[in-house]
Design an enzyme around this catalytic site. Structure first.
Site, PDB file in Angstrom:
ATOM      1  N   ARG A  32       0.847  -1.194   0.000  1.00 34.65           N
ATOM      2  CA  ARG A  32       0.000   0.000   0.000  1.00 34.65           C
ATOM      3  C   ARG A  32       0.881   1.243   0.000  1.00 34.65           C
ATOM      4  O   ARG A  32       1.933   1.275   0.656  1.00 34.65           O
ATOM      5  CB  ARG A  32      -0.878   0.029   1.260  1.00 34.65           C
ATOM      6  N   ARG A  73      -5.507  17.259   7.549  1.00 27.72           N
ATOM      7  CA  ARG A  73      -4.175  16.950   8.092  1.00 27.72           C
ATOM      8  C   ARG A  73      -3.454  18.244   8.433  1.00 27.72           C
ATOM      9  O   ARG A  73      -3.743  19.288   7.867  1.00 27.72           O
ATOM     10  CB  ARG A  73      -3.350  16.152   7.081  1.00 27.72           C
ATOM     11  N   LYS A 218     -12.696   2.701   3.255  1.00 27.96           N
ATOM     12  CA  LYS A 218     -12.128   2.695   4.609  1.00 27.96           C
ATOM     13  C   LYS A 218     -13.181   3.198   5.583  1.00 27.96           C
ATOM     14  O   LYS A 218     -13.747   4.273   5.395  1.00 27.96           O
ATOM     15  CB  LYS A 218     -10.884   3.600   4.660  1.00 27.96           C
ATOM     16  N   THR A 276      -3.986  -0.850  11.238  1.00 24.50           N
ATOM     17  CA  THR A 276      -3.409   0.128  12.172  1.00 24.50           C
ATOM     18  C   THR A 276      -3.086  -0.374  13.581  1.00 24.50           C
ATOM     19  O   THR A 276      -3.932  -0.948  14.256  1.00 24.50           O
ATOM     20  CB  THR A 276      -4.280   1.416  12.242  1.00 24.50           C
TER      21      THR A 276
HETATM   22  P1  PGA Z   1      -4.454   5.900   7.330  1.00 26.09           P
HETATM   23  O1  PGA Z   1      -5.695   4.900   7.428  1.00 26.09           O
HETATM   24  O2  PGA Z   1      -3.229   5.118   7.701  1.00 26.09           O
HETATM   25  O3  PGA Z   1      -4.476   6.353   5.937  1.00 26.09           O
HETATM   26  O4  PGA Z   1      -4.815   6.965   8.298  1.00 26.09           O
HETATM   27  C1  PGA Z   1      -5.775   3.847   8.339  1.00 26.09           C
HETATM   28  C2  PGA Z   1      -6.420   4.211   9.643  1.00 26.09           C
HETATM   29  O5  PGA Z   1      -6.935   5.318   9.837  1.00 26.09           O
HETATM   30  O6  PGA Z   1      -6.449   3.305  10.514  1.00 26.09           O
HETATM   31 MN    MN Z   2      -7.093   6.852   8.361  1.00 24.67          MN
END
Ligand code: PGA
Ligand code: MN
Length: 471
Positions: A32, A73, A218, A276
């Site tokens: 990824r 962000r 997601k 994560t």
């Molecule tokens: P990110 O997505 O790593 O792009 O933030 C995964 C998450 O939020 O767990």
């Molecule tokens: Mn995320």
């Protein structure tokens, strides 16, 4: 051979050809790249390296590009980071400023209107909390609630506040076009709020004439959790993105949401992946905590298709060791998956058509006869996806003459996709099935495999045969 797939995020710690190659050898199924951090040059370089290694090793590692999405962000900091101290005041600008310990910027001009006095802001997946104490024309004045280090482009959440952003920004539109041009295999959509968001991307892909890019929604906002049933219908797969999810919702709700979504995906026949902080402590050491090991094992035993590494492989000091540890935990946990229960759930919720009933019979037969592999012939991937949903105890070797199909199966539990050339006659098919099985699986004479698919190949669209072959 492990059945649960592993997605590893590629970043500065893992972008050299040597490290990518070792990650592939150690079992990475999907690489990824997170477009919230990486630019197109980085992506192109990594994707070219993966294509070269795939050719050299005859591997089929797929690439997932992850869109930034309508998430906010923080901007950049002097020397990349700043130390924030509890009790300090900090200004949050909606215009571009270089950050330090008194100020930083965010990439959302509407921020000053959207938040209220006392709104709580979470930085870097909740590592630092700020509270809004005043609003000026061009900045928010906040109080820092706890000590912590913030660095470039980390996440910025205001739980309960819905940012008024269109799903696809101009930048993300360009990113979709880039994914199409670069022939990426999967596109992960960050901060999906409803099925309309997914459909917006689908429309753009139709415009581009792209019918193979797998769409992964997601789940990392409260509204996505509420809208999950509709989102599932229009997506190819679902990522339980626990990083942002655990900030947008109370963290303690994440485990049950994870279990419930994995189950929903299984019933709907869509791939699920959990992301994560699986092995976070391995970012700086070679041993995970017992709790982290448990977390990986639980995701596997819940029946997820894939698990994902992020910080561990992007900025961690031990990307390869972490992947190896993950594979070790997966291998051990898979022995305790309740395959019968998963098979039963799949059967109860399956359409009673020829493909569905046959896939069930193949899985049952493979389990009872203790077959070493199921070889599924698949043009579009349909037969292999169906087989995967029935969670047989042995690997599903998917033979396809279509490279896009091979790559599209990279996330499916238990599926080992293999590109083959000629599948014209029944005789050729049987020989290929045995040859590939012997290459991939340890077999003795007398072991059984099952070969399944639609015949005549390329003509019928559904599965219509199964053959038990004794080696
Ligand atoms: P990110 O997505 O790593 O792009 O933030 C995964 C998450 O939020 O767990
Ligand atoms: Mn995320």
């Amino acid at each position: 051979m492990n059945k649960t797939k592993v997605i590893a995020t590629i970043g500065p710690s893992s972008s050299s050809k040597e490290v990518i190659q070792e990650l592939i050898i150690q079992g990475m199924d999907v690489a990824r790249i997170n477009l919230s951090h990486a630019n197109y040059d980085f992506c192109t370089d990594v994707m070219n390296k993966i294509a070269d290694i795939n050719e050299e090793l005859e591997s089929n590692v797929a690439v997932m590009l992850d869109l930034q999405g309508p998430g906010v962000r923080v901007g950049r900091f002097v020397s990349g980071r700043a130390y924030l101290k509890a009790g300090d005041r900090i200004r949050v600008y909606a215009t571009n400023v270089l950050g330090d310990n008194t100020k930083f910027s965010v990439n959302y001009p509407g921020i000053i209107d959207d938040v209220k006095y006392h709104t709580v802001i979470k930085l870097d997946d909740g590592a630092i909390t700020l509270t809004v104490i005043d609003k000026e024309v061009d900045y928010l004045l906040c109080e820092v609630m706890n000590d912590g280090v913030i660095s470039d482009y980390k996440s910025f959440n205001a739980p309960g506040v819905v940012f008024r952003l269109p799903f696809l920004s101009e930048q993300d539109r360009r990113a979709v076009q880039f994914a199409h041009k670069m022939k990426a295999d999967f596109l992960a959509l960050s901060f999906v709020r409803s099925s309309d968001d997914v459909l917006e991307v689908n429309d753009l892909l139709i415009e581009l004439g792209n019918d193979h890019l797998g769409i992964i929604a997601k789940i990392e906002t409260e509204s996505a959790v509420e809208e999950i049933d509709d989102i599932l219908k229009v997506s190819d797969g679902i990522m339980i993105a626990r990083g942002d999810l655990g900030v947008e919702l109370p963290m303690e709700r994440v485990p049950v949401i994870q279990k419930s979504i994995i189950n929903k995906c299984h019933i709907a026949g869509k791939v699920s992946m959990v992301a994560t902080e699986f092995l976070s402590s391995m970012e700086s050491g070679i041993r995970p905590t017992r709790a982290e090991v448990s977390d990986v094992a639980n995701a596997v035993m819940d029946g997820t298709d894939a698990v994902m590494l992020s910080g561990e492989t992007t900025i961690g000091a031990y990307p390869i060791e972490t992947l190896m540890m993950m594979e070790k935990i997966i291998g051990s946990s898979e022995e305790d998956i309740n395959y019968l229960e998963l098979l039963d759930t799949a059967m109860r919720t399956e359409k009673q058509d020829t493909t569905g009933v046959l896939a069930y019979s193949v899985a049952e037969c493979a389990n009872r006869l203790k077959c070493k592999a199921i070889v599924a012939l698949t043009m579009s991937g349909y037969t292999a996806r169906k087989m995967s949903r029935f969670r047989p105890g042995c690997p599903i070797i998917a033979l396809s003459p279509n490279m896009e199909t091979v790559k599209s199966l990279a996330l499916h539990f238990g599926v080992v996709p293999v590109l083959v050339r000629d599948l014209s006659s029944f005789d050729v098919i049987m020989k290929e099935a045995v040859r590939v099985t012997r290459e991939l699986v340890m077999v003795d004479s007398g072991d059984k495999i099952i070969i399944t698919g639609g015949y005549p190949f390329q003509e019928v669209k559904h599965t219509n045969f199964m053959k038990v072959e004794e080696l």
